[in-house]
Structure formats: C-alpha cells, structure tokens
Design a protein around this motif. Structure first.
Motif, PDB file in Angstrom:
ATOM      1  N   SER B  77       0.816  -1.220   0.000  1.00 13.02           N
ATOM      2  CA  SER B  77       0.000   0.000   0.000  1.00 13.02           C
ATOM      3  C   SER B  77       0.850   1.271   0.000  1.00 13.02           C
ATOM      4  O   SER B  77       0.306   2.366   0.045  1.00 13.02           O
ATOM      5  CB  SER B  77      -0.911  -0.003   1.232  1.00 13.02           C
ATOM      6  OG  SER B  77      -0.124   0.183   2.397  1.00 13.02           O
ATOM      7  N   GLY B  78       2.174   1.107  -0.011  1.00 13.11           N
ATOM      8  CA  GLY B  78       3.030   2.289  -0.077  1.00 13.11           C
ATOM      9  C   GLY B  78       3.261   2.961   1.267  1.00 13.11           C
ATOM     10  O   GLY B  78       3.788   4.067   1.348  1.00 13.11           O
ATOM     11  N   LYS B  79       2.909   2.272   2.336  1.00  4.68           N
ATOM     12  CA  LYS B  79       3.149   2.814   3.685  1.00  4.68           C
ATOM     13  C   LYS B  79       4.651   2.757   3.967  1.00  4.68           C
ATOM     14  O   LYS B  79       5.302   1.753   3.660  1.00  4.68           O
ATOM     15  CB  LYS B  79       2.389   1.939   4.685  1.00  4.68           C
ATOM     16  CG  LYS B  79       2.341   2.465   6.081  1.00  4.68           C
ATOM     17  CD  LYS B  79       1.671   1.462   7.021  1.00  4.68           C
ATOM     18  CE  LYS B  79       0.152   1.575   6.985  1.00  4.68           C
ATOM     19  NZ  LYS B  79      -0.467   0.756   8.068  1.00  4.68           N
ATOM     20  N   PRO B  80       5.206   3.838   4.516  1.00  2.00           N
ATOM     21  CA  PRO B  80       6.651   3.818   4.776  1.00  2.00           C
ATOM     22  C   PRO B  80       7.056   2.707   5.755  1.00  2.00           C
ATOM     23  O   PRO B  80       6.375   2.477   6.760  1.00  2.00           O
ATOM     24  CB  PRO B  80       6.909   5.199   5.395  1.00  2.00           C
ATOM     25  CG  PRO B  80       5.800   6.051   4.897  1.00  2.00           C
ATOM     26  CD  PRO B  80       4.604   5.154   4.793  1.00  2.00           C
ATOM     27  N   ILE B  81       8.136   2.032   5.413  1.00  2.00           N
ATOM     28  CA  ILE B  81       8.700   0.988   6.276  1.00  2.00           C
ATOM     29  C   ILE B  81      10.182   1.298   6.451  1.00  2.00           C
ATOM     30  O   ILE B  81      10.880   1.576   5.469  1.00  2.00           O
ATOM     31  CB  ILE B  81       8.550  -0.405   5.625  1.00  2.00           C
ATOM     32  CG1 ILE B  81       7.081  -0.743   5.419  1.00  2.00           C
ATOM     33  CG2 ILE B  81       9.231  -1.476   6.481  1.00  2.00           C
ATOM     34  CD1 ILE B  81       6.855  -2.050   4.662  1.00  2.00           C
ATOM     35  N   LEU B  82      10.629   1.287   7.701  1.00  2.00           N
ATOM     36  CA  LEU B  82      12.050   1.498   7.969  1.00  2.00           C
ATOM     37  C   LEU B  82      12.589   0.292   8.735  1.00  2.00           C
ATOM     38  O   LEU B  82      12.181   0.031   9.867  1.00  2.00           O
ATOM     39  CB  LEU B  82      12.258   2.783   8.792  1.00  2.00           C
ATOM     40  CG  LEU B  82      13.656   3.038   9.359  1.00  2.00           C
ATOM     41  CD1 LEU B  82      14.711   3.111   8.260  1.00  2.00           C
ATOM     42  CD2 LEU B  82      13.679   4.311  10.207  1.00  2.00           C
ATOM     43  N   GLY B  83      13.471  -0.465   8.089  1.00  2.00           N
ATOM     44  CA  GLY B  83      14.128  -1.589   8.751  1.00  2.00           C
ATOM     45  C   GLY B  83      15.494  -1.137   9.242  1.00  2.00           C
ATOM     46  O   GLY B  83      16.216  -0.439   8.531  1.00  2.00           O
ATOM     47  N   ILE B  84      15.836  -1.510  10.466  1.00  2.10           N
ATOM     48  CA  ILE B  84      17.104  -1.092  11.056  1.00  2.10           C
ATOM     49  C   ILE B  84      17.897  -2.324  11.489  1.00  2.10           C
ATOM     50  O   ILE B  84      17.361  -3.178  12.211  1.00  2.10           O
ATOM     51  CB  ILE B  84      16.868  -0.173  12.268  1.00  2.10           C
ATOM     52  CG1 ILE B  84      16.131   1.096  11.845  1.00  2.10           C
ATOM     53  CG2 ILE B  84      18.179   0.176  12.954  1.00  2.10           C
ATOM     54  CD1 ILE B  84      15.530   1.870  13.003  1.00  2.10           C
ATOM     55  N   CYS B  85      19.150  -2.394  11.056  1.00  3.56           N
ATOM     56  CA  CYS B  85      20.070  -3.460  11.451  1.00  3.56           C
ATOM     57  C   CYS B  85      19.467  -4.818  11.090  1.00  3.56           C
ATOM     58  O   CYS B  85      19.233  -5.081   9.932  1.00  3.56           O
ATOM     59  CB  CYS B  85      20.417  -3.342  12.940  1.00  3.56           C
ATOM     60  SG  CYS B  85      21.902  -4.264  13.377  1.00  3.56           S
ATOM     61  N   LEU B  86      19.177  -5.682  12.057  1.00  2.00           N
ATOM     62  CA  LEU B  86      18.555  -6.964  11.703  1.00  2.00           C
ATOM     63  C   LEU B  86      17.243  -6.716  10.962  1.00  2.00           C
ATOM     64  O   LEU B  86      16.906  -7.433  10.016  1.00  2.00           O
ATOM     65  CB  LEU B  86      18.304  -7.815  12.955  1.00  2.00           C
ATOM     66  CG  LEU B  86      17.523  -9.112  12.701  1.00  2.00           C
ATOM     67  CD1 LEU B  86      18.292 -10.064  11.784  1.00  2.00           C
ATOM     68  CD2 LEU B  86      17.161  -9.810  14.012  1.00  2.00           C
TER      69      LEU B  86
END
Lengths: 289, 228
Positions: B77-86
């Motif tokens: 849906s284009g919602k922002p996702i921020l993955g950090i490190c693992l």
C-alpha cells in the motif's frame, strides 16, 4: 577501523563515583550531567557501571538509565549485578543497548550463550577484570577486583568469545584508578587472541595513555573515567554542581589531579588522530540541524 | 492548527532493544508505539522494524506473531517501512546466518557475512562495531539523498554500526549509501520506493541519526496532507 572512545561512569545509587585505587569511592556528582556533557562533546558510547549493585540500588539504576536514554542518542552499556535474563531485559527496557556481565558469567559461563541467543551477541559485553600475579600470569576477578576467581584471564577471554560474547571489556584492576596508564600487555594479549572487539579499561591518566592502548595494546575501543570527569568538574563547575556529599572539597584539594591530567574527549581524539589512529571526529566546530 | 504527531509502530518481535528507537521517535515528534500486535501495527502510519540478533530467529518470531502479512501489506500500500540493522536484513530475500533462511523479500538480494575485512594486513574484528561515514552511491544525481530519509544529512557523516552481516542488493540503483570496513565496501542503507533499510542505528548515531527520524516524520506529514 575507527577507534571508539567511551567514557565510563561508575554509579553508586543515584551518584557518579570514582574508585581510587586502594582508597575507595568518591562521589563526583550526578551521572546525567556528566553523560549529557560527554554526549555533546563527542563520546562514541557511554558505559554505566553500578559498582555497588545492591538490590536496593537497582531501581535507582533503572531510573538513571531511563532518563539518560531519553536524552542521549549514542549506545549505552549498563553493567553491575545483572544475574538473570530478567535483569537484562529490565535494563534494556529502560533504554540500555548493551549489558556488561561479569560475576554471573564467571559463575555460570553458559549464561553468555543463553543471553546472547536471547538478546543477540552484540548486546552482550563480557567484562573481564584482571589482575597480574607475581608469576606474570593474569587472573580474572569479580566484584570490582575484590574476589578472585581462579580463572586464567586469557583462557577466560577466549571462552567468553566462543560462548557468544559480542565484545570484551578488559579492565586492569592493578591500574584502575591509578592514572598510570592501561595494562598494555593484558590488553594486547587478549585483543590479539579473540575475534571480537576489545574495549581497554582502567588506568588512563592522560590522552597519551589512550593512544598507547590502541597502538600498542591493539584495543578496538578505549574507555576512561577520571581524565574526563575531572576536566568536567574543573572547567564546568556550574554544570557539574552537586550539593550532596560534596566533591568540591576533595577536588579543591586537587589530590585527585596528582596523577591524572584532565582532558576533554576532543583532546583525546585529537591525540589519537595525530598518532594516525582513525576515530569519529568530535562535534566541536561542526553544526548539526 | 498544529499538525498532530504522526503515528508509527515499532514492531516488538522480541529481538533486541526497541526503546532507544521509541525514544528517538519521541524526540523528533513521532507518536511511536512499541507493539507486537499485528492489528496495532496495521493501523499505524508507518512501520519501524528494528532488532538485533539472528536472522532465522527474527523471521520465525515475525511469523509467530502474524506480523509478516502486516509488513507485506504495508509495502503493497506504499506505507513507509524502515528496517534497522537486523530489521533491515529481514527485508531482504534471504540470509545465510546459521543456515539458510528466507527473508521478507521486499528488497531483492541476499544478506552475507563480512568477507575478510582487513587493515594493514591485519584481519579486522567481527562484529563491525564502529562509527563509520556514510557516502553517496556513485550515482549521476547531484544530491541523491534529497527527498529521502537521509535528506540534509551531510555526506561523510558518521553513523553507528553493529553487525556481522551485510546487505547485498541485486539492483545497485536501490543503494542509498555505502560505507567501508577496512578494504570492504558495503551497502549501509538502501531504498525502494517507501521502503528503507538502514544497516546502521540512526537512533544511536547522535544528531545526524535523529535527522533520519525527523525526515520520517516529515514524510508522514506530507503523506497525511496528500490524502486529505
């Protein structure tokens, strides 16, 4: 590789204290004030060590960790009296990023494996306090160098790394609080034998000692207390102001300075850089949004 | 009228410290909820997937919570996702950490262990625990970070890293920044649309790291305005 420079803050209850070799603890002030100053002047990480680690003190430790981690956006390692998975979980929930373990893992080394599986290796720092024996060997101690373990410090370092420690913090109990420099042999022998980063601890009395710990001791990171604490108290008396048990008189007597040359983080890092050792430059002179 | 703080869900799947992420969010005016409830995550304006630990355990924990679907839907849906490190690594296709594990597959490419970083002939320690500069990719654009989560971060700014594995995106166009450990150059952040992956910990990287969170806030406010 960039060397990390890590102020170490020893805590007793709500206070920052400094252990002086063979003299006991001095109260210096409120840890949050020192932490804020180090954050602003270029600390790469902070270490909080609860040196009394009583059950009563635990709540005050969690309080300090929580307040610190709301204001300070660099890694924070917390140690002192953490015995169980639940103890670790609590300090992490309060905002710590890593924990330093000594007594609990000396008693039961498997705890390193369990803790690193549960929280990730990089969260688990094994703290090794080592004292030099007359025959030149090194023994691991617990309880701020008060209790002998019978463990050979070098064998213990290897074991701790094998069991899943993410880093080792190696403190010389002979040098701690003396200002006479890090134990280079201890640091180098461990740093060269383990595949994980080693933080040298105990004995820094001037920036030159820090350079030595990295260049000769092969440390991946360096931790220090007095040189930074005394600089803060001496040059920023208002920010460090403390009305409790009074460091003022003690510091006015300047006994603390006898072997310690106070320095800022910037001065420490400039000396590292001048010696060709890379590190993150301090915030001085740069502007952040 | 002042705009209200955008809501973000910090996904708690039992892997490492989420509280510094929450604190960083709050500092910049994001309304962050630490949650392991898929419904709460699904209802928020953005997802942050933090985490330290082993890849296989992390994926299993997300599956056990029923969180993988929420993340995939959010991406759709284009919602922002921020993955950090693992969390960044889990967005990739697969990892070889302690076996072979499938990741979420939102970003194409594997996660591989650091290959022999050295300095002056000496092997460097793993994990890479360091403050290291992040650099522009060798792109044609003059300001490749403009409009991204790295907007107004200076090139060469130092960020805090703790990792043994690196992101290996198939498509170099996704690379937002490179960093270096010894002679090994690796991808330190990447982006595909509204999906971001940071190998470093912006919440532990001082003021420049907080800029990443401030940019996330701005992005969410803009999205909110566009939807209205």
């Amino acid at each position: 590789m960039n060397v990390r420079v890590i102020p170490r803050l020893d805590l007793k209850g709500p206070n920052l204290v400094k252990g002086v070799h063979l003299e006991g603890l001095r109260v210096l002030g409120k840890p949050e004030h020192f932490a804020a100053y180090y954050y602003a002047t270029g600390a790469d990480e902070l270490v909080y060590m609860d040196v009394v680690a009583s059950l009563y003190g635990r709540n005050s430790l969690l309080d300090i960790v929580e307040r610190t981690s709301r204001e300070i956006f660099i890694p924070l390692t917390v140690g002192g009296g953490l015995r169980t998975i639940e103890d670790i979980r609590q300090v992490l929930r309060a905002g710590a990023d890593k924990v330093a373990l000594n007594t609990a893992v000396v008693r039961r080394p498997e705890f390193i494996r369990e803790a690193s599986r549960r929280f990730g290796s990089s969260t688990i720092v094994v703290s090794i306090e080592a004292g030099r024996r007359p025959d030149g060997s090194y023994e691991a101690y617990t309880d701020n160098g008060r209790e002998r373990t019978g463990l050979n410090a070098f064998a213990w370092a290897l074991r701790a790394a094998e069991l899943g420690a993410g880093e080792l913090m190696v403190t010389s109990i002979d040098r701690e609080g003396t200002g006479s420099g890090y134990d280079i042999e201890l640091t180098r022998r461990i740093a060269e034998s383990v595949p994980i980063p080693v933080i040298a601890c105990g004995g820094a009395g001037e920036p030159g000692h820090v350079v030595q710990a990295v260049r000769e001791g092969k440390a991946d990171a360096v931790s220090m207390a007095s040189i930074l604490h005394y600089e803060f108290v001496a040059n920023h008396p208002r920010e460090a102001a403390f009305e409790g048990e009074g460091n003022v008189e003690y510091l006015r007597a300047r006994r603390a300075f006898s072997r310690v040359k106070p320095a800022t983080l910037g001065e420490v890092k400039r000396q590292l850089a001048a010696a060709g050792l890379a590190c993150r430059p301090t915030a001085e002179g740069t502007v952040h949004a | 009228m002042p705009e209200s703080a955008p809501q973000v869900a910090v996904i708690d799947y039992g892997m490492g410290n989420l509280f510094s992420v929450r604190n960083a969010c709050r500092r910049v005016g994001l309304d962050a909820t630490v949650t392991s409830d898929p419904a709460v995550a699904a209802a928020s304006g953005a997802l942050i997937l933090p985490g330290v630990g082993a890849f296989g355990d992390g994926m299993q924990a997300l599956r056990d919570l029923g969180m993988t679907r929420v993340i995939l839907d959010a991406a759709e849906s284009g919602k922002p996702i921020l993955g950090i490190c693992l969390g960044a690594q889990l967005l990739m296709t697969e990892s070889e950490e302690f076996g072979r594990f499938k990741g979420l597959g939102l970003l194409r490419g594997p996660v591989r262990r650091f290959q022999g970083p050295q300095e002056e002939g000496r092997p460097l320690k793993i994990p890479h625990v360091c403050w290291s500069p992040i650099r522009h990719p060798d792109a044609m654009q003059a300001a490749p970070w403009r409009g991204t989560l790295l907007d107004s971060v200076a090139e060469g700014e130092y960020m805090y890293f703790v990792h043994s594995y690196v992101l290996m995106p198939e498509d170099r166009a996704m690379v937002l920044s490179f960093s270096r450990y010894g002679q090994v150059e690796f991808c330190s952040s990447l982006r595909a649309g509204s999906i971001y992956a940071c190998q470093f910990h912006p919440e532990r990287s001082g003021p420049p790291g907080l800029t990443v969170y401030a940019n996330l806030r701005r992005l969410l406010l803009e999205r909110g305005r566009n939807e209205r």
